[in-house]
Design an enzyme around this catalytic site. Structure first.
Site, PDB file in Angstrom:
ATOM      1  N   GLY B 354      30.828  61.369 101.773  1.00 25.04           N
ATOM      2  CA  GLY B 354      31.474  61.878 102.035  1.00 25.04           C
ATOM      3  C   GLY B 354      32.774  61.252 103.041  1.00 25.04           C
ATOM      4  N   SER B 355      32.965  61.693 104.010  1.00 34.28           N
ATOM      5  CA  SER B 355      33.682  61.047 105.083  1.00 34.28           C
ATOM      6  C   SER B 355      33.351  59.829 105.723  1.00 34.28           C
ATOM      7  CB  SER B 355      34.961  62.696 105.503  1.00 34.28           C
ATOM      8  OG  SER B 355      35.551  63.212 104.683  1.00 34.28           O
ATOM      9  N   THR B 356      32.198  60.762 106.098  1.00 33.45           N
ATOM     10  CA  THR B 356      31.696  59.480 106.942  1.00 33.45           C
ATOM     11  C   THR B 356      31.525  58.453 106.599  1.00 33.45           C
ATOM     12  OG1 THR B 356      29.192  59.832 105.307  1.00 33.45           O
ATOM     13  CG2 THR B 356      29.603  61.620 107.904  1.00 33.45           C
ATOM     14  N   PHE B 357      32.238  58.086 104.805  1.00 30.26           N
ATOM     15  CA  PHE B 357      32.393  56.966 104.365  1.00 30.26           C
ATOM     16  C   PHE B 357      33.446  56.626 104.911  1.00 30.26           C
ATOM     17  CE2 PHE B 357      32.952  54.066 100.241  1.00 30.26           C
ATOM     18  CZ  PHE B 357      31.932  53.313 101.227  1.00 30.26           C
ATOM     19  N   LYS B 358      34.600  56.477 105.568  1.00 27.18           N
ATOM     20  CA  LYS B 358      35.745  56.660 105.676  1.00 27.18           C
ATOM     21  C   LYS B 358      35.257  55.476 106.640  1.00 27.18           C
ATOM     22  CE  LYS B 358      38.153  60.496 104.446  1.00 27.18           C
ATOM     23  NZ  LYS B 358      39.088  61.974 105.207  1.00 27.18           N
TER      24      LYS B 358
END
Lengths: 377, 661
Positions: B354-358
């Site tokens: 999820g957004s932790t990959f941004k």
């Protein structure tokens, strides 16, 4: 001559050949192996694992190998004899080299399901090569003294390699099996008598060259009581186990001595002890009779062969087999030094089983193709 | 004249015939001689073959006679000898090495296991003795039948285990009544005990009975009754080290195998002790905190050394039950629980990050130059690529965004836009550099590699080409992407430790051997890129609009930074989007996973943590508070300040092994 070739078995179908197989010998082999499996079952405390089940699978594999060898015309084995010998020597050299190149003192090649010891197979190859050598010689040629040089070379080449390992017991067995073939071929008797005398004279010299553990084994053999906790311990314990078995034995799975870890190699070299403790004199003699019947079969096959190669091969291989029997059983009964020889078909071990069955395969091939015609090359 | 010639020719012919005839006769005679010689050779062979056979027969007779001599004539003597006491060589079981935490607190140890055994031959009446014994230990009829059946299958002089894990009262009762219980004795052995039970189950693993396949492959020591080997976790990974070496004792035994006295002994060597990087207190509190959720996992590690300070996965199981007996219904519950108690989700749970990959997408963009600290995109709540429409989580849109604010507010559109420039292959390359998509090499069995997709992977896996829309989905950590919580913690550590490729580890000392920490390799990322990402992660917690500002730590010395992530388990349909279905209204298993990666303290990073709350619906609401609690506890307990001590003072190997009583 025409009559012989028309009788040749080479054109027979597989079914005819199977019908001519020595089913009596086959049955004897199965009986002896069954005794081995029972003993292994007992050695594991009434368990098929770890020994009996694996031994059984090796036996099935060995039967396949034996039948394969038996159904191939003996003249092919005749032609392949020198090749087999060369292959055996090559394997010996390979393990010798591998043993030196960082694999420790390794004397076997791992095939995955079993460890193959080339020195066992070489015994068969030596007998094959010698039989091949004498097969087409007439008696005048054989009686010439210089004609002894090639056979002695055939024996000494592998013997020197096995001595390097160092394995004195196996070397002596190769010499004895080889000498028996030379003897059967018709070499004059005085040669054997002279070499026998020379061999006895050479014992003190050989003693100098023996390893200390080998000297120890011989000394222990001569006086087992001298070292009751060391090397002589096994012989003494083996004798106690055998002796306490009595006439009728202690009963299946009821052997006390063999089970109490007094014998560290109860599943391999000392398997006869376990059998004779549990089944007594009756069982022991029964096994000896079965083995004797196998020897007689070898003599019968050899005498009924119409070609020299088959006669020498069958007899030589049977001598090789009987040597194992005498050395192993003699050893556990305190008649021989502890040399670490298995009892073929009975002891746990892949190579001894396979090499014994290869030998029987060749003997059966001699028997099925007893009328085959031999030609050089 | 003519007559004369004729006569001469006839004479010549005659003489030739005579010659041929005589030659034929000689040839015949020769072949006769040959045949005779052949016959001689056969006769000689047969004579010699019979001679050899006779010799074989003689030798067999000698063997038979010798056998008869031993078994009949001397049988009595040897029978008496066999009745006397003799020497047996017995194998002694080694004790398993302990597991301790970094301060030396014991995590897994060996406890005494008292068991009652019987030698059937010494019991006058086996069944009666067993019934007598049942007065002191609980034995019902079924168990007694079972023991009798086992007794019938093995030799009578071998000891038979009746029951183990006896209580002290039972041991005392049996000892007092031994005279009435012929053949019965009490022995003591080892049983593994896990002091922290469920909290550490996934790290320590457990030991269990040796199964048949292992018995075939392993060495003799495995055959000892009651021997256990590692089945999971560190117990499995370090099984050979922790097993120790068996000893042997020469004992004098009587005919039925009972020991009379011990003659000599080579004591067994205790197995190697493991000293872990874990801190037991932090581990315990991590697990307690995790147990407030339905199903969650978390890991706290050192961003510089890679040491793991706590690793928890909830729900869990009690490893002690594996050694002390596992009831069927408990096992059934573990197997069917949707939270997978038997799985260590920190290393085996794979989630879309999820957004932790941004941060990965951002770093890839910074490296290619597609974005920099001033690049701005405007977010209208959606992004159209061809016919497809991609939504930002905030339907109304974020307005104008730069890199830092896009991380702080977790704007999806910003990453949709820049990812189309960067391309999937570059994003995948950066992701792999940060440890995603491959096993971290942690010393635990069952680790899974996660997944970082790229063009080649897709072609190899599905046989068709990568679609631009798939890059957009991947840029916010959805689609094919999968990561384990441990990988996310490693990723965060590498981002905040100055860009060093740190690797995680659990065991500091094995036996005498201290772990050698390598100098982690510096990765090829510029400091200002990493600082920009760190600023964004700080704004998430501490900025005015940060998505997780509600979970911030007010104390500036302990303040932390991080990134929330909410990853879809199930595609949001257009209808649901239109109706704005609340996550709380969905069934539990369809709710989003809540993720959080973070580090503390913000100013001088030391601890990194990754948290996944399965179906926790929202990263900021479910995962961020959990991460805050963990990082706060980590800083209070401060395991990094406690040096890794080895309680193994070099004398452990000399410890006397247990003896039978």
């Amino acid at each position: 001559m025409k009559r012989m070739s028309s009788l040749s078995a080479s054109r027979d179908t597989i079914w005819l050949k199977l019908a001519r197989l020595n089913w009596g010998l086959f049955l004897l082999i199965c009986c002896v192996t069954a005794i081995g499996l029972m003993s292994l079952y007992s050695a594991a405390g009434g368990n098929v694992s770890p020994w009996a089940i694996r031994q059984f699978s090796r036996f099935l594999f060995s039967i396949a190998v034996m039948l394969f060898i038996a159904l191939i015309d003996i003249k092919w084995w005749f032609r392949l004899s020198y090749l087999a010998f060369a292959g055996g020597v090559a394997l010996l050299i390979i393990v010798e080299v591998m043993g030196h190149v960082g694999m420790g003192a390794q004397r076997w090649i791992n095939l995955g399901f079993m460890k193959l010891q080339p020195s066992e197979l070489v015994k068969i190859a030596v007998v094959m090569a010698l039989a091949r050598f004498y097969a087409l010689k007439n008696i005048e040629e054989i009686r010439r003294l210089w004609m002894l040089i090639p056979p002695i070379a055939i024996i000494l080449l592998p013997v020197s390699l096995v001595l390097l390992q160092p394995d004195l017991g196996t070397s002596l067995m190769i010499v004895m099996a080889g000498a028996s073939v030379i003897f059967l071929a018709g070499v004059p008797l005085w040669i054997f008598i002279t070499s026998g005398v020379l061999a006895v004279a050479a014992i003190p010299i050989a003693w100098q060259f023996m390893h200390s553990y080998q000297k120890q084994r011989v000394l222990t053999f001569l006086d087992p009581e001298s070292d009751p906790l060391g090397a002589g311990y096994h012989i003494t314990q083996s004798k106690i186990a055998l002796g306490s078995g009595g006439i009728e034995g202690k009963g299946f799975l009821q052997g006390t001595q063999s089970h109490l870890n007094f014998l560290p190699e109860k599943q391999t070299d000392f398997i006869f002890t376990l059998w004779a403790e549990e089944w007594g004199l009756m069982g022991g003699l029964f096994l000896l009779c079965l083995l004797g019947a196998i020897f007689i079969y070898g003599l019968y096959v050899s005498l009924s062969c119409r070609h020299v190669y088959g006669r020498l091969l069958a007899m030589g291989l049977m001598v090789n087999f009987s040597l194992y029997v005498f050395i192993n059983i003699g050893m556990v009964m305190g008649l021989m030094p502890v040399v670490g020889a298995p009892l073929p078909l009975v002891s746990y071990g892949g190579t001894s089983m396979l090499s014994a069955m290869i030998g029987f395969g060749l003997i059966m091939s001699c028997s099925i193709h007893r009328d085959s015609k031999m030609q050089s090359s | 004249m003519f007559e004369k010639r004729k006569v001469r020719r006839r004479l010549q012919r005659n003489s030739r015939q005579i010659k041929e005839h005589s030659q034929r006769i000689t040839r015949k005679r020769l072949s006769n001689a040959q045949r005779n010689r052949h016959f001689d050779a056969v006769k000689s062979f047969s004579r010699r073959a019979f001679f050899i056979s006779a010799f074989q027969g003689l030798l067999l007779t000698v063997l038979g006679a010798r056998l008869a001599w031993l078994q009949v004539i001397q049988g009595e003597k040897y029978h008496t000898l066999s009745e006397k006491n003799r020497i047996d060589i017995k194998m002694l079981a080694p004790s398993r090495g302990n597991i301790v935490d970094r301060t030396g607190k014991k995590l897994a140890v060996n406890d005494d296991n008292y068991r009652v055994v019987i030698v059937p031959e010494q019991a006058d009446n086996l069944e009666e003795t067993l019934w007598a014994l049942s007065k002191f230990v609980s034995l019902d009829e079924r168990e007694i039948r079972k023991i009798l059946r086992r007794a019938s299958r093995q030799a009578k002089y071998l000891p038979l285990e009746i029951k183990d894990q006896l209580k002290w009262e039972e041991v005392a009762a049996i000892e007092v009544n031994l005279p009435d219980l012929p053949g019965v004795s009490v022995e003591v052995g080892d049983i593994r005990q896990y002091m922290y039970g469920e909290a550490l189950a996934h790290v320590t693993g457990y030991v269990g009975v040796v199964n048949k396949a292992e018995l075939e492959a392993g060495d003799k020591v495995l055959r000892l009754p009651g021997f256990r080997i590692g089945k999971d976790g560190l117990e499995k990974h370090y099984d050979l080290d922790m097993r120790g070496q068996s000893g042997r004792a020469q004992v004098e035994v009587n005919v039925v195998g009972r020991e009379v006295r011990e003659l000599s002994r080579v004591p067994p060597l205790i197995g190697k002790e493991l000293t872990l990087s874990l801190d037991a207190d932090l581990q315990m509190r991590t697990y307690e905190r995790l147990s407030q959720e339905v199903s969650a996992s978390a890991v706290v590690m050192d961003v510089h050394s890679g040491a793991i300070y706590s690793m928890g996965s909830f729900p869990s199981f009690d490893p002690n039950l594996f050694t002390r007996g596992l009831p069927q219904d408990v096992w059934e519950e573990w197997r069917t629980n949707p939270g997978h108690p038997l799985t260590n989700k920190v290393i085996s749970g794979q989630y879309p990050p999820g957004s932790t990959f941004k941060m990965i997408t951002a770093l890839a963009g910074l490296q290619t130059g597609d974005i920099n600290h001033t690049t701005q995109f405007s977010c209208s709540g959606r992004y159209d690529l061809g016919r497809d429409r991609f939504h930002c989580w905030k339907h109304s849109g974020h307005g104008t965004m730069n890199l830092v604010s896009s991380l702080a507010e977790s704007c999806d559109t910003y990453y949709y836009k820049c990812s189309t420039e960067i391309g999937i292959d570059k994003i995948a390359e950066v992701a792999r550099q940060f440890g995603l998509g491959q096993k971290t090499g942690i010393e635990l069995p069952g680790e899974r590699p996660g997944l970082v997709p790229d063009r080649d992977w897709k072609y190899g896996r599905f046989g068709n080409t990568w679609q631009p829309g798939e890059t957009i989905v991947a840029s916010i950590g959805q689609g094919y992407l999968l990561a384990t919580p441990l990988q996310l913690a490693v990723m965060t550590s590498r981002m905040v430790n100055g860009g060093y490729a740190v690797e995680p580890w659990l065991t500091g000392v094995v036996g005498q051997e201290m772990r050698h920490l390598p100098r982690w390799q510096k990765m090829n990322f510029e400091d200002w890129h990493l600082n920009l990402v760190k600023k964004g992660m700080s704004e998430v917690m501490n900025g005015a609009h940060g998505t997780a500002r509600a979970a911030q730590i007010p104390d500036p010395a302990m303040a932390f930074a991080g990134k929330t992530g909410t990853s879809q388990v199930k595609r949001i349909t257009a209808a649901q989007r239109a109706e704005n279905v609340a996550q709380a209204d969905l069934p539990w298993k369809y709710r989003h996973h809540a993720l959080f990666v973070g580090y503390a303290p913000y100013k001088n990073p030391r601890y990194a943590c990754a948290v996944v709350v399965e179906h926790g619906a929202s990263g900021s609401a479910a995962a961020a508070p959990l991460a805050r609690d963990l990082l706060l506890m980590a800083q209070q307990i401060d395991p990094a300040a406690k040096p890794l001590v080895s309680v193994n003072d070099g004398l452990a190997h000399m410890r006397p092994a247990r003896r039978r009583i």
